[in-house]
Structures are given as structure tokens and as C-alpha cells.
Design a protein around this motif. Sequence first.
Motif, PDB file in Angstrom:
ATOM      1  N   LYS A 185       0.826  -1.197   0.000  1.00  0.00           N
ATOM      2  CA  LYS A 185       0.000   0.000   0.000  1.00  0.00           C
ATOM      3  C   LYS A 185       0.868   1.258   0.000  1.00  0.00           C
ATOM      4  CE  LYS A 185      -3.998  -2.044   2.345  1.00  0.00           C
ATOM      5  NZ  LYS A 185      -4.942  -1.920   3.487  1.00  0.00           N
ATOM      6  N   LEU A 186       0.568   2.136  -0.939  1.00  0.00           N
ATOM      7  CA  LEU A 186       1.214   3.443  -1.009  1.00  0.00           C
ATOM      8  C   LEU A 186       0.140   4.497  -1.255  1.00  0.00           C
ATOM      9  CD1 LEU A 186       4.342   2.698  -3.245  1.00  0.00           C
ATOM     10  CD2 LEU A 186       4.315   2.998  -0.762  1.00  0.00           C
ATOM     11  N   THR A 187       0.463   5.748  -0.996  1.00  0.00           N
ATOM     12  CA  THR A 187      -0.512   6.810  -1.243  1.00  0.00           C
ATOM     13  C   THR A 187      -0.679   7.073  -2.734  1.00  0.00           C
ATOM     14  OG1 THR A 187       1.132   8.579  -1.189  1.00  0.00           O
ATOM     15  CG2 THR A 187       0.127   7.934   0.931  1.00  0.00           C
ATOM     16  N   VAL A 188      -1.774   7.739  -3.074  1.00  0.00           N
ATOM     17  CA  VAL A 188      -1.979   8.159  -4.465  1.00  0.00           C
ATOM     18  C   VAL A 188      -0.796   8.995  -4.923  1.00  0.00           C
ATOM     19  CG1 VAL A 188      -3.409   9.598  -5.985  1.00  0.00           C
ATOM     20  CG2 VAL A 188      -4.500   8.085  -4.318  1.00  0.00           C
ATOM     21  N   ASP A 189      -0.314   9.871  -4.060  1.00  0.00           N
ATOM     22  CA  ASP A 189       0.825  10.724  -4.387  1.00  0.00           C
ATOM     23  C   ASP A 189       2.059   9.897  -4.731  1.00  0.00           C
ATOM     24  OD1 ASP A 189       2.139  13.506  -4.291  1.00  0.00           O
ATOM     25  OD2 ASP A 189       3.373  12.357  -2.884  1.00  0.00           O
ATOM     26  N   GLN A 190       2.354   8.879  -3.945  1.00  0.00           N
ATOM     27  CA  GLN A 190       3.517   8.027  -4.215  1.00  0.00           C
ATOM     28  C   GLN A 190       3.346   7.246  -5.510  1.00  0.00           C
ATOM     29  OE1 GLN A 190       3.303   6.170  -0.215  1.00  0.00           O
ATOM     30  NE2 GLN A 190       5.517   6.527  -0.078  1.00  0.00           N
ATOM     31  N   MET A 191       2.148   6.728  -5.723  1.00  0.00           N
ATOM     32  CA  MET A 191       1.883   5.979  -6.954  1.00  0.00           C
ATOM     33  C   MET A 191       2.010   6.891  -8.168  1.00  0.00           C
ATOM     34  SD  MET A 191       1.165   2.723  -6.386  1.00  0.00           S
ATOM     35  CE  MET A 191       0.473   1.552  -5.185  1.00  0.00           C
ATOM     36  N   PHE A 192       1.520   8.121  -8.036  1.00  0.00           N
ATOM     37  CA  PHE A 192       1.579   9.066  -9.147  1.00  0.00           C
ATOM     38  C   PHE A 192       3.027   9.413  -9.479  1.00  0.00           C
ATOM     39  CE2 PHE A 192       0.992  12.975 -11.516  1.00  0.00           C
ATOM     40  CZ  PHE A 192      -0.181  12.754 -12.209  1.00  0.00           C
ATOM     41  N   LYS A 193       3.852   9.552  -8.457  1.00  0.00           N
ATOM     42  CA  LYS A 193       5.273   9.825  -8.685  1.00  0.00           C
ATOM     43  C   LYS A 193       5.948   8.655  -9.386  1.00  0.00           C
ATOM     44  CE  LYS A 193       5.843  13.089  -4.856  1.00  0.00           C
ATOM     45  NZ  LYS A 193       6.173  13.255  -3.428  1.00  0.00           N
ATOM     46  N   ALA A 194       5.624   7.442  -8.971  1.00  0.00           N
ATOM     47  CA  ALA A 194       6.205   6.263  -9.619  1.00  0.00           C
ATOM     48  C   ALA A 194       5.797   6.189 -11.082  1.00  0.00           C
ATOM     49  CB  ALA A 194       5.782   4.997  -8.878  1.00  0.00           C
ATOM     50  N   MET A 195       4.571   6.631 -11.377  1.00  0.00           N
ATOM     51  CA  MET A 195       4.076   6.612 -12.752  1.00  0.00           C
ATOM     52  C   MET A 195       4.688   7.735 -13.582  1.00  0.00           C
ATOM     53  SD  MET A 195       0.123   6.936 -14.139  1.00  0.00           S
ATOM     54  CE  MET A 195      -0.238   8.365 -13.108  1.00  0.00           C
ATOM     55  N   SER A 196       4.698   8.958 -13.057  1.00  0.00           N
ATOM     56  CA  SER A 196       5.106  10.109 -13.862  1.00  0.00           C
ATOM     57  C   SER A 196       6.613  10.295 -13.942  1.00  0.00           C
ATOM     58  CB  SER A 196       4.466  11.384 -13.304  1.00  0.00           C
ATOM     59  OG  SER A 196       4.832  11.589 -11.963  1.00  0.00           O
ATOM     60  N   ILE A 197       7.358   9.805 -12.934  1.00  0.00           N
ATOM     61  CA  ILE A 197       8.826   9.933 -12.944  1.00  0.00           C
ATOM     62  C   ILE A 197       9.471   8.700 -13.551  1.00  0.00           C
ATOM     63  CG2 ILE A 197      10.892  10.175 -11.502  1.00  0.00           C
ATOM     64  CD1 ILE A 197       9.089  11.596  -9.431  1.00  0.00           C
ATOM     65  N   TYR A 198       9.059   7.531 -13.057  1.00  0.00           N
ATOM     66  CA  TYR A 198       9.724   6.284 -13.420  1.00  0.00           C
ATOM     67  C   TYR A 198       8.935   5.478 -14.443  1.00  0.00           C
ATOM     68  CZ  TYR A 198      12.864   2.326 -12.509  1.00  0.00           C
ATOM     69  OH  TYR A 198      13.799   1.322 -12.609  1.00  0.00           O
ATOM     70  N   SER A 199       7.763   6.006 -14.855  1.00  0.00           N
ATOM     71  CA  SER A 199       6.900   5.324 -15.818  1.00  0.00           C
ATOM     72  C   SER A 199       6.524   3.924 -15.339  1.00  0.00           C
ATOM     73  CB  SER A 199       7.582   5.240 -17.202  1.00  0.00           C
ATOM     74  OG  SER A 199       6.642   4.933 -18.211  1.00  0.00           O
ATOM     75  N   GLY A 200       6.284   3.787 -14.045  1.00  0.00           N
ATOM     76  CA  GLY A 200       6.004   2.479 -13.469  1.00  0.00           C
ATOM     77  C   GLY A 200       4.684   1.890 -13.936  1.00  0.00           C
ATOM     78  N   ASN A 201       4.758   0.762 -14.624  1.00  0.00           N
ATOM     79  CA  ASN A 201       3.532   0.084 -15.050  1.00  0.00           C
ATOM     80  C   ASN A 201       2.740  -0.430 -13.855  1.00  0.00           C
ATOM     81  OD1 ASN A 201       4.001   0.410 -17.865  1.00  0.00           O
ATOM     82  ND2 ASN A 201       5.436  -1.310 -17.828  1.00  0.00           N
ATOM     83  N   ASP A 202       3.442  -0.900 -12.827  1.00  0.00           N
ATOM     84  CA  ASP A 202       2.763  -1.424 -11.642  1.00  0.00           C
ATOM     85  C   ASP A 202       1.961  -0.327 -10.944  1.00  0.00           C
ATOM     86  OD1 ASP A 202       5.130  -0.130 -10.991  1.00  0.00           O
ATOM     87  OD2 ASP A 202       5.995  -1.804  -9.855  1.00  0.00           O
ATOM     88  N   ALA A 203       2.567   0.827 -10.750  1.00  0.00           N
ATOM     89  CA  ALA A 203       1.874   1.935 -10.094  1.00  0.00           C
ATOM     90  C   ALA A 203       0.716   2.443 -10.948  1.00  0.00           C
ATOM     91  CB  ALA A 203       2.851   3.067  -9.812  1.00  0.00           C
ATOM     92  N   THR A 204       0.893   2.461 -12.269  1.00  0.00           N
ATOM     93  CA  THR A 204      -0.151   2.933 -13.172  1.00  0.00           C
ATOM     94  C   THR A 204      -1.384   2.044 -13.085  1.00  0.00           C
ATOM     95  OG1 THR A 204       1.544   3.793 -14.679  1.00  0.00           O
ATOM     96  CG2 THR A 204      -0.669   3.507 -15.568  1.00  0.00           C
ATOM     97  N   ILE A 205      -1.165   0.731 -13.127  1.00  0.00           N
ATOM     98  CA  ILE A 205      -2.287  -0.208 -13.031  1.00  0.00           C
ATOM     99  C   ILE A 205      -2.956  -0.111 -11.665  1.00  0.00           C
ATOM    100  CG2 ILE A 205      -2.921  -2.657 -13.027  1.00  0.00           C
ATOM    101  CD1 ILE A 205      -0.646  -3.059 -15.108  1.00  0.00           C
TER     102      ILE A 205
END
Length: 439
Positions: free
Chosen positions: A121-141
Motif C-alpha cells: 500500500k502506497l498513497t496516491v501521491d507516491q503511486m503518481f510519482k512512480a508513474m510520472s517519474i519512473y513510468s512504473g507500469n505497476d503503479a499505473t495499473i
Amino acid sequence: MNARFKTYAKRVAQILSVSLLVQAASVSIQASMPKTYAAEAPALNLEVESAILIEATTGQVIYEYNADTLREPASMAKMMTEYLVMEAIESGKIKWDDMVTTSKYAASVGGSGGLLAANEKLTVDQMFKAMSIYSGNDATIALAEFLEGSEEAFARKMNETARKIGMSDGANFITSTGLPRYMTDKLNPSSLPGETVMTARDAAILARRIILDHPQVLEYTKIPKLKLRERDKTEMTNWNWMLETYQGTANMQPYVYPGLDGLKTGHTNEAGYCFTGTAVRNGMRLISVVMGAKTEPKRFQETRKLLDYGFNNFELKTMLAANTPIDGQPTVKISKGKKTEIPVVSGGEAKFIARKGSEDKPEITVETKSADELKAPFDKGAEVGTITVKYNGVEQKVPLVAAEEAEKGGWFRLFFRAIGNFFSDLFSGIASGIKGLFS
């Protein structure tokens, strides 16, 4: 003067009053301008399959090459996920500190990312950072599932939104990440048809919508490196080598571009190397898209060509400033006021992309409300019409507003004004009739 006489006078004034109609006033400033800047653009000899360059404020196209060819965008599709997350934040549906649980599917998907464990579990903010900075597919899904219950439902929302914001009919999303079907279907089969595809123009439309509606996204996309969790030993590294914030990082120096703060890279074998970039200089923000570059460095090198062409040859000019009187329309007529007309000015500004050094002028037309619609009293700044400003095929509308308060006239003033208008119209009609007898 007794109450009975006042009532009578009021009725007479109503009978004698005439409508003060205002015709739409128009001021045309003729100019010789190209229909589109893209048609005049030199050959930039870009080594990509498709490309486009636009200015963000107006949406004006400065350059395009195969811009309407549908191609797989890879992770540039995540721009739509970013947009929908920020729409949900703004609407209050979710909050930045809400906790998001990583599903088994999200944790197991391949490609970029791979930082999240199932049930983490991570916050929306953390997931968004993983998606927008690192292009994380896991965080995006994980974000897609959090918003709509499943990635497939989220992809349907992506397609619905694509139509809403004006992307082409051919634009299609089957995943929140841009991953092709073969990389996800075995893990999470989808009933959605086709593959994720869009045109370079679609990507520019989407990028512009994010930047205009949710400029906060750039606070995320400009971050060069960041730890996802405080306990992490390594940082997520932004795939966007052109970020101005990479200045001082030795291996990025050949790519760093002043003013560049976003937006999204993408790569798969099918898509090639793609990049939607955005940079701002002297108050002008450009958005570039390249699709199908052969190598990772090439997508940034070709983006530099696009941005250099835009910034070197164009500027954002104010064609109509706020609070400016309009030639040919200094006032509008009103009814029931102390005055019969009031001064008016522009209620906003109109900016357009223009070639540097150009002396071309815009075409300005004004449409006002009728006097019957503009009944005093009303405040300074009240909208009394619309100004349409056209320049090089782009049109903007600005409100025409009252430059001063319109005070309501007393009944005595209005009564005698109505009498005067009546006799003025009467004598005018008689004079016209007499003239007709002898003509």
C-alpha cells in the motif's frame, strides 16, 4: 404630483418607450497571414515516423509530419492515466493521501517499474510519482484499479475521455499503461478490441489538455530523481533526459534543454522510441511529439530540432490586452439607466502565436447585447457582449464588459426620455413620408 398621476405617467412611459436595439458592431483589420504555420515549415529531416509541434495556449500547429498516422504510443498512453487521476483529485473523488493497494496483477506486469509488491500500500501521491517519474507500469495499473475497479473499466474511461477532449476517432486504449496486448492478456485478459494507438496529433491534444487543466502535473514530471519510499536505497530516475532539472548531471548534459519540464517518454519494440516533450521560454510553452525513433538518444535529438525551430522562429503575442477600448465600439446603449449608453472595454486578453518580427494584425469583431437586455442597474465589469479575435486561422473569444457602473435612472428622467424618443421617432417618420411624396 400625486400617486395616481405617477401611476399614469409610468404607464404612458411604458407605452411610448421604444426598444434601443444595438446591432452587432464589427471592426475588421485586414491582414495578410498564412493559413497555417505548418504548411510553411521547412523540412526538418526528422528521423522519426511521425511528429508534431504546437503552442500550448492556442493549440496552434507550428510543424507536423505524418501527424495523423495511428501508431502505438507505448508509455505515452500514461498521459491519459495522469489526466484521469488529476481529474479525480480535482472532483474530490480521491485525495493525494488516499492509500492504494497493489494487486497481484499490477505487481506482476512487466516493463518499466517493478518496484511494488502484491498487496503493498502506497498513497496516491507516491503511486503518481512512480508513474510520472519512473513510468512504473505497476503503479499505473494500481491507480487505474483504484479509480475504476479494474484496468479494463479504466481503459473504457480512457476511451470515453479521448472522445470528450477531441482526440481522433481512431485513438484507442486497451490498457492504462500503453503496454501491448501480448504483454498483459495472459495476466489479465481484456475484452477490449485492438491495441492502444493514437496519432502524434492525439498525443499533443492530450498533453495540452493535461497542462492547461492540471498544470500541477509538471511539478511531478520535472523531478529528475526521487526515492519512492524513504527506506529505499536507490532512487527512481526519470526517463526524460532533456529535463532542465538534470542540469549538472554529467551524463545528461548533451540532452538537457532549458525550460523543459515534461512530459512523457514511451518505448516498446512495436512503438519504437517515443516522447512528448514540453518546454517554456519567454512566456511561450511549446509541446512536441515524436513517435517511432530508432534509438533512445534519437527521440531527444529530434525533439530538440522541433523545439529549437519553434522557439527560434515564433513568439506568443498579445493581440488584445485586457481593459482595452475597442476601435469602432467605444460604448453600448443601455435601457433604464441615468445614461443612454456606457463605455466598454475588453474583459480579458487574447494571445496568439506569431512569427518573430511579423507586423500582421488580427481581425476583431464585436457583438453586443441589445439595450433591452442591458437594463440598468448593473455593475462595472458586467458582460455586455463578445469580442472575437482571429489571427492566422485561430479564433479566441473575449468578453466585452462595462467600463463603469450603469446606474438606474429615476422615473421622471425615464418618462421624459420616453416622450422625447416618441416625438423624435414621430417627426422622423413624418419627414420620411414627406420626402417620399416629393421624391
